[in-house]
Design a protein around this motif. Structure first.
Motif, mmCIF file in Angstrom:
data_model
loop_
_atom_site.group_PDB
_atom_site.id
_atom_site.type_symbol
_atom_site.label_atom_id
_atom_site.label_comp_id
_atom_site.label_asym_id
_atom_site.label_seq_id
_atom_site.Cartn_x
_atom_site.Cartn_y
_atom_site.Cartn_z
ATOM 1 N N MET A 8 19.759 98.027 19.302
ATOM 2 C CA MET A 8 20.252 97.516 18.038
ATOM 3 C C MET A 8 20.899 96.146 18.273
ATOM 4 N N ALA A 9 20.625 95.227 17.380
ATOM 5 C CA ALA A 9 21.165 93.877 17.502
ATOM 6 C C ALA A 9 22.661 93.873 17.191
ATOM 7 N N SER A 10 23.338 92.895 17.754
ATOM 8 C CA SER A 10 24.769 92.782 17.492
ATOM 9 C C SER A 10 24.992 92.255 16.077
ATOM 10 N N PRO A 11 26.131 92.583 15.470
ATOM 11 C CA PRO A 11 26.412 92.060 14.129
ATOM 12 C C PRO A 11 26.336 90.531 14.072
ATOM 13 N N LEU A 12 26.845 89.855 15.090
ATOM 14 C CA LEU A 12 26.822 88.393 15.071
ATOM 15 C C LEU A 12 25.395 87.853 15.113
ATOM 16 N N SER A 13 24.524 88.451 15.922
ATOM 17 C CA SER A 13 23.139 87.978 15.968
ATOM 18 C C SER A 13 22.440 88.237 14.635
ATOM 19 N N ILE A 43 23.312 94.918 9.315
ATOM 20 C CA ILE A 43 24.677 94.517 9.663
ATOM 21 C C ILE A 43 25.645 95.661 9.370
ATOM 22 N N LEU A 44 25.471 96.301 8.241
ATOM 23 C CA LEU A 44 26.364 97.409 7.899
ATOM 24 C C LEU A 44 26.281 98.524 8.946
ATOM 25 N N HIS A 45 25.062 98.828 9.398
ATOM 26 C CA HIS A 45 24.889 99.871 10.409
ATOM 27 C C HIS A 45 25.425 99.410 11.766
ATOM 28 N N ALA A 46 25.163 98.155 12.115
ATOM 29 C CA ALA A 46 25.619 97.635 13.406
ATOM 30 C C ALA A 46 27.137 97.562 13.456
ATOM 31 N N ALA A 47 27.746 97.159 12.349
ATOM 32 C CA ALA A 47 29.202 97.066 12.311
ATOM 33 C C ALA A 47 29.833 98.444 12.457
ATOM 34 N N ALA A 48 29.221 99.438 11.836
ATOM 35 C CA ALA A 48 29.747 100.801 11.937
ATOM 36 C C ALA A 48 29.612 101.347 13.360
#
Length: 110
Positions: free
Chosen positions: A1-6, A44-49
């Motif tokens: 999974m990609a990072s939120p920033l990327s 982003i929502l999934h990565a942030a969680a």
């Protein structure tokens, strides 16, 4: 999974491309890009969680820069889209009015 920033970086690229599409009145491309943007937002929502660690100071600054740029892009996109939407609304309301008149008076035809 990609990072939120990327993912924010990817969103910024899509946002800039959306500006180009809006400037070119390429509405089909703009719709496609909007779908891509929505998919990235969901990622982003999934990565942030799922993120284990918060962004460091430099990453937080970069994230803020990307968000600011996307907000500027949104203003530019709206400058091109809103007049087009106004003309579409006018066209559609005229068509609906024409149908209502034909229905009211029993007129037939295209």
């Amino acid at each position: 999974m990609a990072s939120p920033l990327s993912l924010f970086e990817s969103m910024s690229v899509v946002s800039a491309t959306m500006v180009e599409a809006a400037r070119a009145n390429d509405w089909d491309r703009l719709v496609t890009l909007e779908r891509e943007m929505a998919a990235l937002r969901n990622e982003i929502l999934h990565a942030a969680a799922a993120a284990q660690a918060p962004l460091d100071a430099a990453e937080a600054v970069r994230k803020a820069e990307l968000i600011a740029a996307m907000l500027e892009d949104d203003v530019e996109i709206r400058k091109h889209v809103e007049p087009w939407l106004g003309s579409v609304r006018k066209l559609l309301s005229g068509t609906a009015r024409d149908r209502a008149v034909r229905a009211a008076y029993g007129a037939f035809g295209p």
